[in-house]
Design a protein around this motif. Structure first.
Motif, PDB file in Angstrom:
ATOM      1  N   GLU A 132       0.936  -1.671  -0.032  1.00 44.38           N
ATOM      2  CA  GLU A 132       0.025   0.272  -0.269  1.00 44.38           C
ATOM      3  C   GLU A 132       0.949   0.902   0.051  1.00 44.38           C
ATOM      4  O   GLU A 132       0.601   2.473  -0.400  1.00 44.38           O
ATOM      5  CB  GLU A 132      -1.122  -0.079   1.029  1.00 44.38           C
ATOM      6  CG  GLU A 132      -0.088  -0.198   2.291  1.00 44.38           C
ATOM      7  CD  GLU A 132      -1.372  -0.056   3.602  1.00 44.38           C
ATOM      8  OE1 GLU A 132      -2.355   0.302   3.657  1.00 44.38           O
ATOM      9  OE2 GLU A 132      -0.733   0.187   4.909  1.00 44.38           O
ATOM     10  N   ASP A 133       2.607   1.001   0.221  1.00 43.14           N
ATOM     11  CA  ASP A 133       3.049   2.235   0.752  1.00 43.14           C
ATOM     12  C   ASP A 133       3.632   2.187  -1.027  1.00 43.14           C
ATOM     13  O   ASP A 133       4.420   1.883  -1.024  1.00 43.14           O
ATOM     14  CB  ASP A 133       4.010   2.075   1.497  1.00 43.14           C
ATOM     15  CG  ASP A 133       4.997   3.277   1.977  1.00 43.14           C
ATOM     16  OD1 ASP A 133       4.760   4.240   0.547  1.00 43.14           O
ATOM     17  OD2 ASP A 133       5.050   3.861   2.882  1.00 43.14           O
ATOM     18  N   PRO A 134       3.395   3.479  -2.056  1.00 45.87           N
ATOM     19  CA  PRO A 134       4.274   3.491  -2.844  1.00 45.87           C
ATOM     20  C   PRO A 134       5.387   3.460  -2.639  1.00 45.87           C
ATOM     21  O   PRO A 134       6.551   3.084  -3.642  1.00 45.87           O
ATOM     22  CB  PRO A 134       3.935   4.694  -3.333  1.00 45.87           C
ATOM     23  CG  PRO A 134       2.926   5.350  -2.309  1.00 45.87           C
ATOM     24  CD  PRO A 134       2.944   4.271  -1.690  1.00 45.87           C
ATOM     25  N   GLU A 135       5.639   4.043  -1.637  1.00 46.26           N
ATOM     26  CA  GLU A 135       7.657   4.081  -1.774  1.00 46.26           C
ATOM     27  C   GLU A 135       7.975   3.107  -1.882  1.00 46.26           C
ATOM     28  O   GLU A 135       8.833   3.093  -2.114  1.00 46.26           O
ATOM     29  CB  GLU A 135       7.840   5.699  -0.337  1.00 46.26           C
ATOM     30  CG  GLU A 135       7.424   7.648  -0.902  1.00 46.26           C
ATOM     31  CD  GLU A 135       7.957   7.594   0.132  1.00 46.26           C
ATOM     32  OE1 GLU A 135       8.479   7.237   1.182  1.00 46.26           O
ATOM     33  OE2 GLU A 135       7.225   8.752   0.612  1.00 46.26           O
ATOM     34  N   ILE A 136       7.484   2.417  -0.555  1.00 50.35           N
ATOM     35  CA  ILE A 136       8.586   0.930  -0.616  1.00 50.35           C
ATOM     36  C   ILE A 136       8.257  -0.105  -1.699  1.00 50.35           C
ATOM     37  O   ILE A 136       9.028  -0.627  -1.884  1.00 50.35           O
ATOM     38  CB  ILE A 136       7.163   0.401   0.479  1.00 50.35           C
ATOM     39  CG1 ILE A 136       7.023   0.979   1.835  1.00 50.35           C
ATOM     40  CG2 ILE A 136       7.620  -1.019   0.755  1.00 50.35           C
ATOM     41  CD1 ILE A 136       6.952  -0.090   3.261  1.00 50.35           C
ATOM     42  N   ARG A 137       6.573   0.221  -2.535  1.00 45.03           N
ATOM     43  CA  ARG A 137       6.836  -0.246  -3.996  1.00 45.03           C
ATOM     44  C   ARG A 137       7.879   0.027  -4.355  1.00 45.03           C
ATOM     45  O   ARG A 137       8.780  -0.575  -5.255  1.00 45.03           O
ATOM     46  CB  ARG A 137       5.357  -0.107  -4.535  1.00 45.03           C
ATOM     47  CG  ARG A 137       4.297  -0.744  -3.911  1.00 45.03           C
ATOM     48  CD  ARG A 137       3.376  -1.588  -4.668  1.00 45.03           C
ATOM     49  NE  ARG A 137       2.995   0.633  -5.031  1.00 45.03           N
ATOM     50  CZ  ARG A 137       2.075   1.027  -5.320  1.00 45.03           C
ATOM     51  NH1 ARG A 137       1.450   0.878  -4.281  1.00 45.03           N
ATOM     52  NH2 ARG A 137       2.282   2.094  -5.907  1.00 45.03           N
ATOM     53  N   ALA A 138       8.438   1.250  -4.804  1.00 45.08           N
ATOM     54  CA  ALA A 138       9.404   2.056  -5.031  1.00 45.08           C
ATOM     55  C   ALA A 138      10.626   1.558  -4.902  1.00 45.08           C
ATOM     56  O   ALA A 138      11.611   1.188  -5.305  1.00 45.08           O
ATOM     57  CB  ALA A 138       9.194   3.248  -5.540  1.00 45.08           C
ATOM     58  N   THR A 310      14.982 -12.477  -3.107  1.00 40.15           N
ATOM     59  CA  THR A 310      13.749 -12.771  -3.076  1.00 40.15           C
ATOM     60  C   THR A 310      13.319 -12.390  -1.663  1.00 40.15           C
ATOM     61  O   THR A 310      12.978 -10.913  -0.832  1.00 40.15           O
ATOM     62  CB  THR A 310      12.139 -13.505  -2.908  1.00 40.15           C
ATOM     63  OG1 THR A 310      12.249 -13.567  -4.692  1.00 40.15           O
ATOM     64  CG2 THR A 310      11.153 -13.384  -2.676  1.00 40.15           C
ATOM     65  N   GLU A 311      14.413 -12.729  -0.374  1.00 40.11           N
ATOM     66  CA  GLU A 311      14.018 -12.774   0.746  1.00 40.11           C
ATOM     67  C   GLU A 311      15.276 -11.680   1.639  1.00 40.11           C
ATOM     68  O   GLU A 311      14.315 -10.479   2.452  1.00 40.11           O
ATOM     69  CB  GLU A 311      15.320 -13.768   1.390  1.00 40.11           C
ATOM     70  CG  GLU A 311      14.722 -15.359   1.685  1.00 40.11           C
ATOM     71  CD  GLU A 311      15.803 -16.122   2.053  1.00 40.11           C
ATOM     72  OE1 GLU A 311      16.931 -15.861   2.302  1.00 40.11           O
ATOM     73  OE2 GLU A 311      15.426 -16.750   1.872  1.00 40.11           O
ATOM     74  N   ALA A 317      12.342  -4.560   2.349  1.00 37.53           N
ATOM     75  CA  ALA A 317      10.701  -3.666   2.704  1.00 37.53           C
ATOM     76  C   ALA A 317      10.234  -3.727   4.184  1.00 37.53           C
ATOM     77  O   ALA A 317       9.023  -3.034   4.886  1.00 37.53           O
ATOM     78  CB  ALA A 317       9.691  -4.744   1.579  1.00 37.53           C
ATOM     79  N   ARG A 318      10.633  -4.559   5.001  1.00 38.40           N
ATOM     80  CA  ARG A 318      10.017  -5.197   5.887  1.00 38.40           C
ATOM     81  C   ARG A 318      10.935  -3.836   7.027  1.00 38.40           C
ATOM     82  O   ARG A 318       9.851  -3.177   7.665  1.00 38.40           O
ATOM     83  CB  ARG A 318      10.398  -6.071   6.874  1.00 38.40           C
ATOM     84  CG  ARG A 318       9.970  -6.581   8.218  1.00 38.40           C
ATOM     85  CD  ARG A 318       9.513  -7.902   8.378  1.00 38.40           C
ATOM     86  NE  ARG A 318       9.710  -9.303   7.738  1.00 38.40           N
ATOM     87  CZ  ARG A 318      10.289  -9.647   6.759  1.00 38.40           C
ATOM     88  NH1 ARG A 318      11.697  -9.935   6.915  1.00 38.40           N
ATOM     89  NH2 ARG A 318       9.624 -11.051   6.048  1.00 38.40           N
ATOM     90  N   PRO A 430      21.737   1.036   9.791  1.00 39.60           N
ATOM     91  CA  PRO A 430      21.670   1.057   8.468  1.00 39.60           C
ATOM     92  C   PRO A 430      20.952  -0.202   7.801  1.00 39.60           C
ATOM     93  O   PRO A 430      20.852  -1.076   8.926  1.00 39.60           O
ATOM     94  CB  PRO A 430      23.329   1.025   8.766  1.00 39.60           C
ATOM     95  CG  PRO A 430      23.867   0.242   9.811  1.00 39.60           C
ATOM     96  CD  PRO A 430      22.718   0.647  11.061  1.00 39.60           C
ATOM     97  N   GLU A 431      21.108  -0.291   6.270  1.00 38.84           N
ATOM     98  CA  GLU A 431      20.220  -1.295   5.827  1.00 38.84           C
ATOM     99  C   GLU A 431      20.944  -2.305   5.890  1.00 38.84           C
ATOM    100  O   GLU A 431      22.419  -1.947   5.337  1.00 38.84           O
ATOM    101  CB  GLU A 431      19.920  -0.628   3.932  1.00 38.84           C
ATOM    102  CG  GLU A 431      19.519  -1.869   3.475  1.00 38.84           C
ATOM    103  CD  GLU A 431      17.976  -2.067   3.718  1.00 38.84           C
ATOM    104  OE1 GLU A 431      17.399  -3.171   4.354  1.00 38.84           O
ATOM    105  OE2 GLU A 431      17.396  -1.393   4.297  1.00 38.84           O
ATOM    106  N   THR A 432      20.668  -3.742   6.420  1.00 39.35           N
ATOM    107  CA  THR A 432      21.606  -4.887   5.618  1.00 39.35           C
ATOM    108  C   THR A 432      20.356  -6.097   5.162  1.00 39.35           C
ATOM    109  O   THR A 432      21.466  -6.683   4.617  1.00 39.35           O
ATOM    110  CB  THR A 432      21.929  -5.695   7.152  1.00 39.35           C
ATOM    111  OG1 THR A 432      20.535  -5.378   8.026  1.00 39.35           O
ATOM    112  CG2 THR A 432      22.030  -4.694   8.552  1.00 39.35           C
ATOM    113  N   ALA A 433      19.939  -5.489   3.658  1.00 38.86           N
ATOM    114  CA  ALA A 433      19.063  -6.404   3.759  1.00 38.86           C
ATOM    115  C   ALA A 433      19.876  -7.625   2.527  1.00 38.86           C
ATOM    116  O   ALA A 433      21.018  -6.809   1.882  1.00 38.86           O
ATOM    117  CB  ALA A 433      18.090  -6.415   2.588  1.00 38.86           C
TER     118      ALA A 433
END
Length: 768
Positions: A132-138, A310-311, A317-318, A430-433
Motif C-alpha cells: 500500500e505504500d508507494p515509496e516501499i513499492r518503489a 526475494t528474501e 520492505a519490512r 543501517p540497511e542490511t538486506a
C-alpha cells in the motif's frame, strides 16, 4: 596451474569431418592461458566492492583481465558447494536426477520443481508488488532493477564463431532475437521492463551510466548477482551448459514479471522445449552426462539466487515499514554526506563543526540526527513559519536543489513532529538486506581459483593457423587479445594505402573522400553499378570441377565465420545508438534469426560437403590439420575476427568493414560462381542466399550504407562536425581494410611501384 599442450601436437592426428546437424552441447575443455599482468589485474577487479565489480565487468568487454575476472566470478558461483542447503519448507529444486533418461520426462521433472519454486516466490513477492505504500513499492523495484534490466544478457554473445552452427545455439539465438525486440530495442524485454518501472514511478538512468547502481540503492547482494549475470555473458561458449540452465530457470521463474506485472516475453512453456532439446542433445554427446549435470546445476543455482534476492527484497520492505521519521532523515543524511563538500565551514552542530560531521567516512547518522533534533536550525520560527532549515532548502535558499521532492517532504514532516513535541523515533540502524548472503558470495569470490589456468604470455610468432585457432577460441586464450588488437590496428593502418590508390580496385573503391550522406550513397551506388553489376556477362567457358572447387576453397574460411565482425555489437549497455539495432539485425539475418535452415554457417558447411570438403569445425584443434584450405588464405579471416574482438574501441571501423563485406555479396563475381557451381552440380545455396539478402535495393548492402549515415548523424548531434570527420575517417579505414584483402593484385602493384623491382610479395597477395 597446468601446462598447456602444444597445438603442434594436434597436427599429427586425423581431421574428422564435422557433421550436421551440429548437436554440440559444450565446447572442448582445456587449459586457459592468462598473462601474469592480466591475472593480477583480474584479482584486483574481483577484490573490489561489488558495485565496482559489476561496473567493471559491464564496461569492459575487450580486455584480457576482464575476461579472467568474469571466469573467477563464475567459478565462485558455479562451484557445487557454493550453493547453501535448501531452507526447511522449500522445494529442493530439482528432485530430477541428472542421470540418463528420457529428455522430455527429465525436462518435465525439472519444470515441476521450478514451477513449485515459482509458486513460493509468487507468494513472497505478491505483498511487495501490492504494497500500500508507494515509496516501499518503489524501493523494492529500484533494488530489483539491476537484475530486471540485465536479464537475458547471458545470450548476448552465445552466438559466435566458436559456437555456430550448434543447434542449441540457434535455438537460444532465436529467443535472444525475440527478447531484443527483433531488431527494435524499444520492443525488447529491457525496454518493456523499463517502461513498467516508470509506470510505478521508478525512473533510472541507463544500466551503463556511472550512477545507475547508486540510483537504484543497490545492496552488495544485488550487485553480486548482477555481476554473475554479466560474467556469464562474457564467457557463454565456455559455459554453454550453464547458459542453457540459467536461461531456462530465469524465464521459468519469471521473478521480474511477478513484481512488475504484465505478460512475459518468454514464459516457462516457451523455454521448456529448449531445455528438453538440450537434454536430448546430451544423449548424443561424448560429454553428455557432464553437460547435463552442469545445466541442471545451473538451474538449481538460479533458483537459489532468486530465492536469495526475494528474501533480501522482503527484508528491505519490512525494515522500511518500521522506519521512523528519524530513520528516514538518517538515511537521507547518509546519502548526501559524501557530497556535502566544505560549504558549511561556519556551521556548528553540537560541539562539532558540520563539516567535521559530514567529512567523517564513518559518519554515525544516528548520532547526527539526535544532535540535529536539538539544533537551532530546526527550531520553530517565532512567526509560526518554517524553521531555518526548511527555508534553506526552498527556492531562494542556500540549499535549494540538494534534496529531491520526496526528501524535502520527509524533512518537513520531521521538523513538524519536533515542533509538536513528539519524541525521537527508534533508529533501526543501517540497511542490511541481503548482507549475510553477500558476505558468503564475497568469501567464495575471494577464494575462487579457476581450474586449468596456465600463466604465460601469448606466443608472438604464431603461424596463421595457430593464431586463428586462438582467436576463435579467445575465451580459452584471453592472452591473445593484445596480439589481436595489434593485428587489427596494423591491418587498418596498411589499408590506408587504398585511400590514395583505391579507385583502381576491381570490386571495390576505397579511395578517400570527404563525407556527406549524399557523397557516401553516391560512392556505393557507383561501386555497385560500375564494379559489381555492369561488368557482368555470362561465362562462355566454365572451368573444370577441380578448379571450381579450388576457387570456392579460397573463399571458404571467410564464409565459415560469416557475420563474426558484428557478433559482439549491441549487447548489454550498448544499444543506445540507432546503428546498434541496425547492425544487430544484419547479424541476426546471417544467423538465420534462429532458423538453422537459414543460418549461413549451416549453409556453407552443406555447400562444402557437396564438394567433398568435410572440414572439422573451426573451433576444433583438428581444424589445424585441415588440408582443403591453404595456409596463405588465413589473413582475411584473421583480420575479421581481430576486429570483432574490439566492438567498443573499433566500432567505427566495424561499420566500415560491414559496408565492404555486405556489398561483396553482389554482382558479377557472385553470378559467375553460381554459373560455375551449377554446371558441375554443386550446391549454390550460399551464393544465392547472399545475392538475395545483400541486395542493393533494401538488403544488407543498402542497410550497411544507411547504418553509417545513422551513426555519423548521431555523432554530429552529440559532438559536432569535427567529430564526424574523425569518425568518418575511421569508418572508411574499416571499408578500406576489407578492400585491402580483396584487391590483392592492386595492392601488389602499388607496393611494387613504391618500393621498386626488389619488393617482396605484399601481405595482401597472400589471402583470398
Amino acid at each position: 596451474m597446468t601446462t598447456a599442450p602444444s597445438l603442434d601436437s594436434a597436427r599429427t592426428r586425423p581431421a574428422p569431418a564435422f557433421p550436421l546437424p551440429d548437436l554440440t552441447t559444450s565446447l572442448p575443455a582445456g587449459p586457459v592461458e592468462a598473462s601474469p599482468a592480466a591475472l593480477a589485474e583480474a584479482e584486483r577487479i574481483t577484490a573490489a566492492a561489488p558495485d565496482e565489480l559489476f561496473r567493471r565487468l559491464l564496461a569492459d568487454q575487450e580486455s584480457e583481465s576482464a575476461l579472467l575476472a568474469a571466469r573467477r566470478v563464475l567459478t565462485a558461483f558455479l562451484t557445487p558447494d557454493a550453493q547453501p542447503p535448501t531452507r526447511p519448507g522449500t522445494t529442493t529444486t530439482t528432485t530430477a536426477t541428472d542421470a540418463d533418461g528420457d529428455a522430455d520426462a527429465l525436462a518435465d521433472a525439472v519444470a515441476a520443481d521450478v514451477l513449485a519454486a515459482r509458486a513460493e516466490l509468487a507468494a513472497a513477492l505478491a505483498p511487495l508488488r501490492d504494497h500500500e505504500d508507494p515509496e516501499i513499492r518503489a524501493a523494492v523495484l529500484r533494488q530489483r532493477a539491476p537484475l530486471a534490466l540485465t536479464g537475458g544478457c547471458w545470450l548476448d554473445t552465445v552466438s559466435q564463431a566458436a559456437t555456430q552452427p550448434a543447434e542449441i545455439v540457434g535455438r537460444l539465438f532465436g529467443q535472444h532475437w525475440l527478447l531484443q525486440g527483433q531488431g527494435t530495442a524499444e520492443a525488447g524485454q529491457p525496454a518493456r521492463r523499463r517502461r513498467a518501472l516508470a509506470a510505478q514511478g521508478v525512473y533510472l538512468p541507463q544500466v551503463e551510466a556511472a550512477g545507475f547502481l547508486r540510483d537504484t540503492g543497490a545492496r552488495p547482494l544485488t550487485a553480486l548477482h548482477a555481476a554473475f549475470r554479466v560474467a556469464l555473458s562474457r564467457l557463454p561458449a565456455a559455459f554453454l551448459p550453464e547458459v542453457v540452465g540459467v536461461h531456462y530457470a530465469a524465464h521459468a521463474l519469471g521473478v521480474d514479471e511477478l513484481l512488475l506485472g504484465g505478460e512475459p516475453m518468454l514464459a516457462e512453456s516457451d523455454v521448456r522445449p529448449l531445455l528438453a532439446e538440450y537434454l536430448a542433445f546430451t544423449a548424443h554427446s561424448p560429454t553428455g552426462p557432464e553437460d547435463r549435470r552442469r545445466a541442471l546445476a545451473a538451474v538449481r543455482l538460479l533458483v537459489r539466487l532468486e530465492r536469495e534476492h526475494t528474501e533480501a527484497l522482503t527484508a528491505l520492505a519490512r525494515r522500511r515499514e518500521g522506519l521512523s521519521l528519524d530513520d528516514k532523515v538518517a538515511a537521507i543524511v547518509a546519502r548526501h554526506a559524501p557530497h556535502a563538500g566544505r560549504q558549511h565551514r561556519a556551521v556548528r552542530l553540537g560541539t562539532r563543526k558540520l563539516t567535521d560531521w559530514l567529512d567523517d567516512e564513518h559518519l554515525d547518522a544516528a548520532a547526527f540526527v539526535a544532535e540535529f533534533r536539538t539544533a537551532r536550525q530546526v527550531r520553530p520560527a517565532r512567526d509560526g513559519g518554517p524553521c531555518r532549515f526548511l527555508k534553506s532548502i526552498k527556492f531562494g535558499g542556500p540549499m535549494f536543489g540538494i534534496f529531491d521532492e520526496r526528501e524535502a517532504a520527509v524533512f518537513t514532516a520531521w521538523t513538524r513532529s519536533i515542533a509538536a513535541g513528539e519524541p525521537a523515533g527508534p533508529l533501526s540502524g543501517p540497511e542490511t538486506a541481503g548482507d549475510e548472503a553477500a558476505r558468503r558470495w564475497s568469501a567464495r569470490l575471494a577464494a575462487a581459483r579457476p581450474a586449468g589456468l596456465v600463466v604465460r604470455e601469448a606466443e608472438p610468432a604464431l603461424d596463421h593457423r595457430a593464431f586463428f585457432h586462438r582467436l576463435v577460441n579467445f575465451e580459452r586464450y584471453p592472452n591473445v587479445l593484445p596480439l589481436a588488437r595489434a593485428r587489427a590496428e596494423s591491418g587498418l593502418a596498411d589499408a590506408e594505402l587504398l585511400f590514395t590508390h583505391g579507385a583502381g580496385g576491381l570490386l571495390t573503391n576505397a579511395e578517400y573522400f570527404d563525407y556527406t550522406p549524399e557523397a557516401l550513397l553516391e560512392r556505393v551506388e557507383r561501386i555497385y553499378w560500375d564494379k559489381l553489376v555492369d561488368p557482368y556477362e555470362p561465362l562462355t567457358e566454365i572451368p573444370d570441377r577441380e578448379e571450381v572447387v579450388f576457387e570456392q576453397s579460397t573463399y571458404a574460411l571467410g564464409s565459415l565465420i560469416d557475420g563474426t565482425w558484428a557478433h559482439r555489437v549491441a549487447n548489454l549497455g550498448r544499444r543506445g545508438r540507432r546503428a546498434d539495432d541496425m547492425l544487430f539485425s544484419i547479424y541476426a539475418d546471417e544467423m538465420g534469426r534462429g532458423d538453422m535452415a537459414k543460418n549461413h554457417i549451416t549453409i556453407i558447411h552443406k555447400v562444402l560437403a557437396s564438394m567433398d570438403m568435410d572440414l572439422p569445425h573451426i573451433r576444433q584443434e583438428a581444424f589445424l590439420d585441415q588440408g582443403d584450405l591453404p595456409d596463405h588464405l588465413y589473413g582475411f579471416s584473421v583480420h575479421q575476427v581481430c576486429l570483432s574482438l574490439f566492438p567498443d574501441t573499433l566500432y567505427d571501423e566495424i561499420l566500415g568493414y560491414n559496408l565492404g563485406i555486405e556489398m561483396f555479396g553482389l554482382g558479377a563475381m557472385r553470378l559467375h560462381e553460381i554459373q560455375k557451381l551449377r554446371r558441375h552440380g554443386l550446391d549454390v545455396s550460399y551464393e544465392e542466399a547472399h545475392l538475395s539478402i545483400d541486395n542493393f535495393s533494401a538488403g544488407h548492402a543498402r542497410q550497411s550504407a544507411e547504418i553509417v549515415v545513422a551513426h555519423l548523424d548521431d555523432v554530429r548531434r552529440a559532438s559536432g562536425e569535427e567529430a564526424v570527420r574523425q569518425a568518418w575517417r575511421r569508418v572508411w579505414r574499416g571499408y578500406a581494410s576489407f578492400a585491402y584483402f580483396v584487391e590483392h593484385a592492386l595492392v601488389k602493384r602499388v607496393r611494387s611501384a613504391q618500393a621498386g623491382p626488389t619488393t617482396a610479395p605484399a601481405a595482401a597477395d597472400l589471402v583470398i
